[in-house]
Structure formats: structure tokens, C-alpha cells
Design an enzyme around this catalytic site. Structure first.
Site, PDB file in Angstrom:
ATOM      1  N   GLY A   1      -7.301 -41.039  50.994  1.00 12.66           N
ATOM      2  CA  GLY A   1      -6.060 -40.887  51.738  1.00 12.66           C
ATOM      3  C   GLY A   1      -6.288 -40.319  53.120  1.00 12.66           C
ATOM      4  O   GLY A   1      -5.676 -40.757  54.105  1.00 12.66           O
TER       5      GLY A   1
ATOM      6  N   THR B   1     -11.821 -38.173  45.163  1.00 14.74           N
ATOM      7  CA  THR B   1     -12.056 -39.460  45.822  1.00 14.74           C
ATOM      8  C   THR B   1     -10.743 -40.059  46.306  1.00 14.74           C
ATOM      9  O   THR B   1     -10.668 -40.601  47.415  1.00 14.74           O
ATOM     10  CB  THR B   1     -12.786 -40.419  44.871  1.00 14.74           C
ATOM     11  OG1 THR B   1     -14.112 -39.926  44.634  1.00 14.74           O
ATOM     12  CG2 THR B   1     -12.881 -41.812  45.453  1.00 14.74           C
ATOM     13  N   ASP B   2      -9.699 -39.981  45.509  1.00 19.06           N
ATOM     14  CA  ASP B   2      -8.379 -40.437  45.948  1.00 19.06           C
ATOM     15  C   ASP B   2      -7.928 -39.674  47.193  1.00 19.06           C
ATOM     16  O   ASP B   2      -7.434 -40.258  48.160  1.00 19.06           O
ATOM     17  CB  ASP B   2      -7.350 -40.238  44.832  1.00 19.06           C
ATOM     18  CG  ASP B   2      -7.261 -41.415  43.884  1.00 19.06           C
ATOM     19  OD1 ASP B   2      -7.715 -42.513  44.254  1.00 19.06           O
ATOM     20  OD2 ASP B   2      -6.722 -41.246  42.782  1.00 19.06           O
ATOM     21  N   ILE B   3      -8.066 -38.355  47.155  1.00 13.09           N
ATOM     22  CA  ILE B   3      -7.589 -37.533  48.268  1.00 13.09           C
ATOM     23  C   ILE B   3      -8.381 -37.823  49.533  1.00 13.09           C
ATOM     24  O   ILE B   3      -7.814 -37.986  50.625  1.00 13.09           O
ATOM     25  CB  ILE B   3      -7.661 -36.045  47.883  1.00 13.09           C
ATOM     26  CG1 ILE B   3      -6.619 -35.744  46.795  1.00 13.09           C
ATOM     27  CG2 ILE B   3      -7.431 -35.144  49.099  1.00 13.09           C
ATOM     28  CD1 ILE B   3      -6.759 -34.394  46.143  1.00 13.09           C
TER      29      ILE B   3
ATOM     30  N   ASP C   1      -9.981 -43.192  40.475  1.00 10.77           N
ATOM     31  CA  ASP C   1     -10.788 -42.082  40.953  1.00 10.77           C
ATOM     32  C   ASP C   1     -11.908 -41.717  39.983  1.00 10.77           C
ATOM     33  O   ASP C   1     -13.064 -41.597  40.391  1.00 10.77           O
ATOM     34  CB  ASP C   1      -9.873 -40.875  41.191  1.00 10.77           C
ATOM     35  CG  ASP C   1     -10.644 -39.645  41.649  1.00 10.77           C
ATOM     36  OD1 ASP C   1     -10.692 -39.392  42.859  1.00 10.77           O
ATOM     37  OD2 ASP C   1     -11.192 -38.926  40.789  1.00 10.77           O
TER      38      ASP C   1
END
Length: 395
Positions: free
Chosen positions: A185, A180-182, A148
Site C-alpha cells: 500500500g 507485505t500488504d501494508i 500476504d
């Protein structure tokens, strides 16, 4: 009934983007099996402190990290060594009856274990196979690992986050959570649900290819469009907005707060509230485009007015006038906001190690099939016995 009741999800992912996707599916009723390494499990189990304090008062690395707890509720944990032929066989057997598989291996790594989409879809052509990587399954950077923080930098997000150069604390900054990860997802969930809807017509699954860098570019929104349409390379503006003025924080007598004027009518009401109605008639400020062009003149005038009274005074006045405004809360203040509590966003989810575990709930509100919180985040290998019986159980 839940929205995704009966949906079987095999989660081979770890850390945040993949687990965030599978947790959302679990909230919606999917039966999620989380596969973890026998030694240590998901990396985030060790990403503390803080740790969940156990009922006996003990805590520390014997407990669960707060990080792991944020993205793994609703799942069962089964330990499998996928490096072994036995482990690979077990996973292939489970995948035969899965609807969805989520993984975030490096490109090509799953194929070494015959757990890639091509291999598994031969046995289960209805499988929706979601791959999450830093840079995607194709392109010159596909083989590189991506995180991220790295992708926030490469994707341009850090270049528009933080105070301008030359100001105190100026320079690029990452967002305060792994956004960015979230977002990856969440986009993964959109792709998975779209593939499931298409499967109803074709009877076939497909691979969903998600890249952190792609998602970062997609979520630059108006900042990316400012460049593509106007040829403008966006700069950092701190808490100000590149396309709307005034839409930023102001310093009151005691603390900062937010004013978010979204249109010219709201600005006219703001000018009147501040005892400066002529500002709304001034050709430099009458329209938003004019205010953007003359922000360096307008903002100090507004700042001088706001500095005369406490934030609580201005927030009450702004609310009465119908002008969007709000406090800058700490996390503690935000999670105790009466509005969030009324929306049942803080959920009691008793854990085997601590019955008082509380988590932030799902923001999805469905009128007929609401989200459910059936399981706390699992202990490592808590459901290993299920693998020897029926790994899917009854969900």
C-alpha cells in the site's frame, strides 16, 4: 488547505493493501470514494471479532470489525454491483472525473467489466490507474491470486523470521501483521504520487503496477543484498541481527529487553558500563566485523552480565550512556507510550455507532498542510445517496 486537496480517488480495492493506500491519500486530503459490493461490502467488515461496540451496548456482526476500522477512515462508502451493466456504467461515469483509481482485481478481471486501464483511459487520459495484485500484471504467475501470508512465504521473508532451527519455537514464522500488504500500500502511494507529478508535465496518466511478491523482494533490504553480494543465504537468527553485533534481545533478571549497538564507539561504552572495558580492546570484539565473526563467544559474556539486574536498571543505565536500548512492549504498552501520545498518534474519531472510537493516526507530519481526519470509517453504503446527486461532492 491539505496536501492533496481536490484530488479525486476512486477506490475499487478491498481487504488491506489497496485500502491502506487510499486511506493514506484520504489522510492527506484526497476525496476518496470507496466502492463496495451491495452484499456484505469489503471482506474485512466480517473479519471479527472484535467488533465496534455500539452506543446502545449492542455489538457483534451488526457492528464494524476492528480490522475494517484500521484501514478505511476518511472515505465515503457507496454500494455498486459492478457485475450489472448499470453498475458498470456508474463506475465508468465516476472514473471520467477521477484523478486516481485503485483496484486489486485478479489480472484480466477488470477488463471483463470494461473497467481496465485501457478502457477507462480512453475516456479519461489523465487517469492514474493503480493495480495491486499478488504477482503483478506480467510473468508466469500473474493469473494466480496472492495473499500476504502466501507471499511472505514465497518471497523469503518467513525464512529469516523466527528462531533458528533446533531452538525452542524454531522454524519459519510470518510477521505479526500483514506487513507485505501494508508495504505494498505504501509503495502504491509512492507510485501514484510519482505518476501525478509526471502528469503535471505530460498531461497524461498511466498505470501503476504493484505486486506483493515484488514488494516483498524489495523490502528484504540487507538480507537480499547479503545473498546477492556475498553469496550468503540468510538464516533465521531470532532477535539477533545478521550484520550487527550486539543488536538483539537479552534476558535481564526479570524480563527481556533490547540492546541495539550500532557502532564500535557504542560498544566501547557498553563494555565500560558492564564493568568489562577489556572487551572493547579484545581483537575478537573491537570492530563490528570481528563481533559478527565471534558472536557465539561474545553474546554469552554479555548475557551473563545482563542477567544480574532487572531490565529497568539496565535501560536507565544504557540511556544515560547513550546506548540505544528499549523495552519489549505489548501492543497495549506501545499504544500508551508517552512518546506516541505526545506525537498525537492515537486519534479520537467519533463514529456514528460509537462516539468513543479511537484509531492509530498517520505518521506523516507536514509542517504547512498537516494530515486531517475528517471522516470515520464509513458504514456500508452510508453515502449511497451521493451517487444519485454528485458522487464527488465537495470532498
Amino acid at each position: 488547505m491539505t496536501a492533496l486537496q481536490g484530488l479525486r480517488v476512486l477506490d475499487l480495492s478491498r481487504v488491506l493493501a489497496g485500502p491502506w493506500a487510499s486511506q493514506t491519500l484520504a489522510d492527506l486530503g484526497a476525496n476518496v470514494i470507496k466502492i463496495e459490493r451491495p452484499e456484505g461490502g469489503d471482506d474485512t467488515r466480517g473479519w471479527g471479532p472484535p467488533w465496534l461496540e455500539r452506543e446502545d451496548g449492542d455489538h457483534g456482526e451488526a457492528g464494524e470489525s476492528a480490522y475494517f476500522l484500521c484501514s478505511n477512515r476518511g472515505k465515503r462508502s457507496i454500494r455498486v454491483d459492478m457485475r450489472s451493466s448499470e453498475g458498470q456504467k456508474r463506475l465508468k461515469d465516476i472514473a471520467k472525473s477521477a484523478d486516481v483509481l485503485i483496484e486489486n482485481f485478479k489480472v484480466g478481471a477488470a477488463a471483463r467489466f470494461a473497467l481496465d486501464y485501457e478502457s477507462l483511459s480512453r475516456e479519461n487520459p489523465r487517469l492514474i490507474y493503480c493495480s495491486i495484485t499478488g504477482f503483478g500484471q506480467t510473468g508466469p504467475l500473474a493469473a494466480r491470486p496472492g495473499y500476504d501470508f502466501l507471499v511472505q512465504a514465497m518471497g523469503g521473508l518467513m525464512s529469516v523470521t523466527g528462531a533458528p532451527d533446533g531452538q525452542p519455537g524454531g522454524g519459519p514464522q510470518k510477521v505479526g501483521v500483514a506487513l507485505t500488504d501494508i508495504m505494498t500500500g505504501l509503495y502504491a502511494n509512492v507510485g501514484i504520487l510519482a505518476a501525478l507529478a509526471e502528469r503535471e508535465r505530460s498531461g497524461l496518466g498511466q498505470q501503476v503496477d504493484l505486486a506483493l511478491l515484488d514488494v516483498t523482494a524489495a523490502t528484504l533490504a540487507n538480507q537480499a543484498s547479503n545473498y546477492l553480494v556475498g553469496g550468503i543465504t540468510p538464516q533465521r537468527l531470532g532477535n539477533a541481527h545478521p550484520n550487527i553485533v550486539p543488536y538483539q534481545s537479552f534476558q535481564a533478571q526479570d524480563r527481556e529487553f533490547i540492546v541495539a549497538v550500532g557502532n564500535d564507539t557504542q560498544f566501547a561504552r557498553l563494555a565500560t558500563l558492564l564493568g568489562q572495558p577489556a572487551l572493547a580492546q579484545d581483537p575478537r570484539f573491537a570492530k563490528n566485523a570481528d563481533r559478527v565473526a565471534h558472536r557465539d563467544t561474545l553474546i554469552p559474556l554479555l548475557a551473563d552480565c545482563f542477567a544480574q539486574r532487572d531490565a529497568s536498571h539496565w535501560l536507565a543505565e544504557l540511556e544515560s550512556a547513550g546506548i540505544p536500548a528499549g523495552p519489549i512492549n505489548t501492543i497495549a504498552e506501545a499504544l500508551n507510550e508517552p512518546q506516541l501520545l505526545a506525537r498525537e498518534m492515537i486519534v479520537d474519531l467519533p463514529h456514528p455507532d460509537n462516539e468513543d472510537l479511537r484509531v492509530v493516526g498517520s505518521p506523516i507530519k507536514l509542517s504547512r498542510t498537516p494530515v486531517t481526519y475528517t471522516r470515520p470509517p464509513p458504514r456500508l453504503g452510508e453515502h449511497d445517496g451521493d451517487l444519485m446527486l454528485d458522487p464527488w461532492g465537495d470532498g
